[in-house]
Design an enzyme around this catalytic site. Structure first.
Site, PDB file in Angstrom:
ATOM      1  N   ASP A 183       0.809  -1.214   0.000  1.00  0.00           N
ATOM      2  CA  ASP A 183       0.000   0.000   0.000  1.00  0.00           C
ATOM      3  C   ASP A 183       0.843   1.265   0.000  1.00  0.00           C
ATOM      4  O   ASP A 183       0.395   2.312   0.459  1.00  0.00           O
ATOM      5  CB  ASP A 183      -0.924  -0.005   1.226  1.00  0.00           C
ATOM      6  CG  ASP A 183      -0.148  -0.055   2.528  1.00  0.00           C
ATOM      7  OD1 ASP A 183       0.813  -0.843   2.620  1.00  0.00           O
ATOM      8  OD2 ASP A 183      -0.482   0.706   3.458  1.00  0.00           O
TER       9      ASP A 183
ATOM     10  N   GLY B 223       8.916  -2.677   9.900  1.00  0.00           N
ATOM     11  CA  GLY B 223       9.513  -1.450  10.429  1.00  0.00           C
ATOM     12  C   GLY B 223      10.982  -1.189  10.131  1.00  0.00           C
ATOM     13  O   GLY B 223      11.585  -0.374  10.809  1.00  0.00           O
ATOM     14  N   GLY B 224      11.589  -1.900   9.185  1.00  0.00           N
ATOM     15  CA  GLY B 224      13.006  -1.671   8.898  1.00  0.00           C
ATOM     16  C   GLY B 224      13.905  -2.820   9.350  1.00  0.00           C
ATOM     17  O   GLY B 224      15.115  -2.782   9.146  1.00  0.00           O
TER      18      GLY B 224
ATOM     19  N   ARG C 117       4.521   1.116 -11.824  1.00  0.00           N
ATOM     20  CA  ARG C 117       3.844   0.713 -10.571  1.00  0.00           C
ATOM     21  C   ARG C 117       2.891  -0.454 -10.868  1.00  0.00           C
ATOM     22  O   ARG C 117       2.801  -1.413 -10.104  1.00  0.00           O
ATOM     23  CB  ARG C 117       3.080   1.895  -9.959  1.00  0.00           C
ATOM     24  CG  ARG C 117       3.982   3.000  -9.435  1.00  0.00           C
ATOM     25  CD  ARG C 117       3.219   3.985  -8.550  1.00  0.00           C
ATOM     26  NE  ARG C 117       2.186   4.736  -9.258  1.00  0.00           N
ATOM     27  CZ  ARG C 117       2.364   5.892  -9.893  1.00  0.00           C
ATOM     28  NH1 ARG C 117       3.570   6.451  -9.915  1.00  0.00           N
ATOM     29  NH2 ARG C 117       1.366   6.509 -10.504  1.00  0.00           N
TER      30      ARG C 117
ATOM     31  N   LYS D 115      -1.963  -3.830  14.259  1.00  0.00           N
ATOM     32  CA  LYS D 115      -0.669  -3.902  13.575  1.00  0.00           C
ATOM     33  C   LYS D 115       0.370  -3.168  14.423  1.00  0.00           C
ATOM     34  O   LYS D 115       0.674  -1.994  14.184  1.00  0.00           O
ATOM     35  CB  LYS D 115      -0.805  -3.290  12.176  1.00  0.00           C
ATOM     36  CG  LYS D 115       0.461  -3.389  11.346  1.00  0.00           C
ATOM     37  CD  LYS D 115       0.156  -3.300   9.856  1.00  0.00           C
ATOM     38  CE  LYS D 115       1.411  -3.121   9.039  1.00  0.00           C
ATOM     39  NZ  LYS D 115       1.210  -3.282   7.604  1.00  0.00           N
TER      40      LYS D 115
ATOM     41  N   LYS E  57      -6.625   0.094   6.361  1.00  0.00           N
ATOM     42  CA  LYS E  57      -5.430   0.333   7.185  1.00  0.00           C
ATOM     43  C   LYS E  57      -5.246   1.827   7.422  1.00  0.00           C
ATOM     44  O   LYS E  57      -5.449   2.631   6.514  1.00  0.00           O
ATOM     45  CB  LYS E  57      -4.198  -0.218   6.489  1.00  0.00           C
ATOM     46  CG  LYS E  57      -2.942  -0.017   7.318  1.00  0.00           C
ATOM     47  CD  LYS E  57      -1.687  -0.175   6.519  1.00  0.00           C
ATOM     48  CE  LYS E  57      -0.980   1.154   6.382  1.00  0.00           C
ATOM     49  NZ  LYS E  57       0.412   1.048   5.943  1.00  0.00           N
TER      50      LYS E  57
ATOM     51  N   TYR F  62       6.954   6.962   5.114  1.00  0.00           N
ATOM     52  CA  TYR F  62       6.251   6.081   4.181  1.00  0.00           C
ATOM     53  C   TYR F  62       5.618   6.859   3.065  1.00  0.00           C
ATOM     54  O   TYR F  62       5.067   7.913   3.286  1.00  0.00           O
ATOM     55  CB  TYR F  62       5.164   5.279   4.932  1.00  0.00           C
ATOM     56  CG  TYR F  62       5.432   3.813   4.799  1.00  0.00           C
ATOM     57  CD1 TYR F  62       5.073   3.154   3.642  1.00  0.00           C
ATOM     58  CD2 TYR F  62       6.083   3.118   5.799  1.00  0.00           C
ATOM     59  CE1 TYR F  62       5.363   1.812   3.500  1.00  0.00           C
ATOM     60  CE2 TYR F  62       6.361   1.786   5.662  1.00  0.00           C
ATOM     61  CZ  TYR F  62       5.997   1.137   4.508  1.00  0.00           C
ATOM     62  OH  TYR F  62       6.274  -0.177   4.348  1.00  0.00           O
TER      63      TYR F  62
ATOM     64  N   GLU G   6      -3.012   0.674  13.441  1.00  0.00           N
ATOM     65  CA  GLU G   6      -1.543   0.665  13.386  1.00  0.00           C
ATOM     66  C   GLU G   6      -0.898   1.927  13.964  1.00  0.00           C
ATOM     67  O   GLU G   6      -0.647   2.897  13.240  1.00  0.00           O
ATOM     68  CB  GLU G   6      -1.081   0.479  11.927  1.00  0.00           C
ATOM     69  CG  GLU G   6       0.435   0.438  11.786  1.00  0.00           C
ATOM     70  CD  GLU G   6       0.914   0.268  10.339  1.00  0.00           C
ATOM     71  OE1 GLU G   6       0.071   0.223   9.422  1.00  0.00           O
ATOM     72  OE2 GLU G   6       2.136   0.193  10.142  1.00  0.00           O
TER      73      GLU G   6
ATOM     74  N   SER H 239       2.173  -8.532   8.763  1.00  0.00           N
ATOM     75  CA  SER H 239       1.612  -7.650   7.735  1.00  0.00           C
ATOM     76  C   SER H 239       2.774  -6.807   7.243  1.00  0.00           C
ATOM     77  O   SER H 239       2.869  -5.619   7.529  1.00  0.00           O
ATOM     78  CB  SER H 239       0.515  -6.767   8.341  1.00  0.00           C
ATOM     79  OG  SER H 239       0.072  -5.831   7.388  1.00  0.00           O
TER      80      SER H 239
ATOM     81  N   GLU I 261       2.358   2.893  14.717  1.00  0.00           N
ATOM     82  CA  GLU I 261       3.737   2.396  14.611  1.00  0.00           C
ATOM     83  C   GLU I 261       4.640   3.163  15.576  1.00  0.00           C
ATOM     84  O   GLU I 261       4.748   4.383  15.498  1.00  0.00           O
ATOM     85  CB  GLU I 261       4.259   2.542  13.171  1.00  0.00           C
ATOM     86  CG  GLU I 261       5.733   2.141  13.067  1.00  0.00           C
ATOM     87  CD  GLU I 261       6.261   1.992  11.638  1.00  0.00           C
ATOM     88  OE1 GLU I 261       5.465   2.066  10.686  1.00  0.00           O
ATOM     89  OE2 GLU I 261       7.479   1.798  11.505  1.00  0.00           O
TER      90      GLU I 261
HETATM   91  P1  13P Z   1       6.766  -2.355   6.902  1.00  0.00           P
HETATM   92  O1  13P Z   1       6.583  -3.828   7.110  1.00  0.00           O
HETATM   93  O2  13P Z   1       7.653  -2.015   5.752  1.00  0.00           O
HETATM   94  O3  13P Z   1       7.149  -1.654   8.180  1.00  0.00           O
HETATM   95  O4  13P Z   1       5.351  -1.781   6.466  1.00  0.00           O
HETATM   96  C1  13P Z   1       4.408  -1.498   7.383  1.00  0.00           C
HETATM   97  C2  13P Z   1       3.205  -0.904   6.790  1.00  0.00           C
HETATM   98  O5  13P Z   1       2.455  -0.230   7.466  1.00  0.00           O
HETATM   99  C3  13P Z   1       2.848  -1.159   5.390  1.00  0.00           C
HETATM  100  O6  13P Z   1       1.447  -1.271   5.285  1.00  0.00           O
END
Ligand code: 13P
Length: 394
Positions: A69, A306-307, A91, A263, A181, A394, A221, A332, A223
């Site tokens: 996404d 997350g990297g 893309r 998430k 999401k 992102y 999510e 995910s 993060e």
């Molecule tokens: P990553 O697994 O790259 O951290 O992606 C998380 C995300 O939110 C993508 O939908």
């Protein structure tokens, strides 16, 4: 709308919305009794049964979510890493490669799409959504509008997208999406401030209620970014705070817990901390946080990567599935599923098949990790490369 205004209303003694399921009745002029409170049921959601079914399908044994996404800007970064321009054609070629991988549905239960892909077809004219449904993969959609600076905070951000969300989510449902999401972020080095945490939690809860009203299972999510030199205990403390607020506001918004997916970030030391933690330590801290904060009514915990490197993300997930959990504990991932695919594809049509095989390798490894059966053998050097980027957006 600023969340503080909304909180003030929720807290105001005069608000008709105080008390989860009740409204104050008007005092009867003739009555000498104190005003009584009349319980009114919250309207039963039109889609409740479907939400529960969708969430269960996504949280099915040995399967997890492929996150595809990326906004057009972020997808451009992915394409740029293999020397391709950020055009709609490129893309489309990349997403087509991913979503038409034969056998993907064995390991992948849901795919999160960006709006462009939800409405896009393959070069053969088949809807991308139909490619997923054929493989028993539930189509999902990113609905947040991204992060902007949060005034009054410590250089933190908040996530936009609530205005007009209800009409967008009902259109996405018509287009075939069945889950959504919303990703917001919390930064440990920036505090996090109480304001940023509250704003993140409130936004997620409003989004979740709106999505459920349109028949979409919301992925929640918040993060917690890997950035920082803090130790794992500090991450645990922040994660507990963040999730306590998120769960509180989800409940305040009458979100059906059986019809959501979470998430979270795994609880790890900051990326710049002097020591790395083992998968067992990460699993211990992450499960401790989840057990303390997440009700067992929630069907699935679908971690972001997350990297972390592809292999790290898989090993950590595997460590969390060594004994039974109250929720389906799965993945995910975006970066941790796509990295070796991109490197194999390189934008060349003759590499599509090999790139799809690379995706299946990662999807299968994470499927095994969901079942607690991943051994970590035969992994490539590429899959072990970390992908942390300081201040990544992102
Ligand atoms: P990553 O697994 O790259 O951290 O992606 C998380 C995300 O939110 C993508 O939908």
């Amino acid at each position: 709308m600023a969340s503080s205004a909304t909180f003030a209303k929720l807290d105001a003694a005069s608000s008709t919305w105080i008390g989860r399921q009740s409204l104050s009745s008007r005092p009867q002029p003739s009555s000498r009794l104190a005003p009584s409170r009349v319980s009114l049921p919250i309207r039963a959601g039109h889609y409740t049964d479907e939400l529960l079914k969708t969430a269960k399908t996504i949280a099915s044994p040995g399967r997890g979510i492929l996150a595809v996404d990326e906004s057009n800007a972020t997808c451009g970064k992915r394409l740029d890493s293999i020397g391709l321009g950020n055009t709609e054609t490129n893309r489309q070629a990349y997403r087509q490669l991913l979503l038409t991988t034969p056998g993907l549905g064995e390991y992948i239960s849901g795919a999160i799409l960006f709006e462009e892909t939800l409405y896009q077809s393959t070069t053969d004219g088949k809807k991308m959504v139909d490619c997923l449904v054929e493989q028993n993969i539930v189509p999902g959609i990113k609905v947040d509008k991204g992060l902007v600076p949060l005034p009054g905070s410590n250089n933190e951000s908040w996530c936009q997208g609530l205005d007009g969300l209800a009409s967008r989510t009902s259109e996405y449902y018509k287009q075939g999406a069945r889950f959504a999401k919303w990703r917001t972020v919390v930064s440990i080095p920036c505090g996090p401030s109480a304001l940023a945490v509250k704003e993140a939690a409130w936004g997620l809860a409003r989004y979740a209620a709106i999505s459920q009203d349109s028949g979409l299972v919301p992925i929640v999510e918040p993060e917690i970014l890997l950035d920082g030199d803090h130790g794992i205990e500090r991450t645990l403390e922040v994660a507990e705070k963040v999730w306590s607020e998120v769960i509180f506001y989800l409940a305040e918004n009458n979100v059906v817990f059986e019809g959501i997916l979470l998430k979270p970030s795994m609880v790890t030391p900051g990326a710049e901390h002097k020591e790395r933690a083992s998968p067992e330590t990460i699993a211990n801290h992450t499960l401790t946080m989840l057990r303390r904060r997440i009700p067992p009514a929630v069907p699935g915990i679908m971690f972001l990567s997350g990297g972390q490197s592809e292999v790290e993300a898989t090993l950590n997930l595997n460590a969390m599935n060594q004994s039974p959990n109250p929720w389906h504990v799965s993945f995910s991932y975006a970066r941790a599923l796509q990295n070796s695919v991109l490197k194999t594809w390189k934008g060349q049509p003759e590499n599509v098949e090999a790139a799809q095989k690379a995706l299946l390798v990662r999807a299968k490894a994470n499927s095994l990790a969901q079942l607690g059966k991943y051994t970590g053998e035969d992994e490539s050097a590429e899959a072990k490369k970390g992908m942390f980027v300081k201040g990544y957006t992102y």
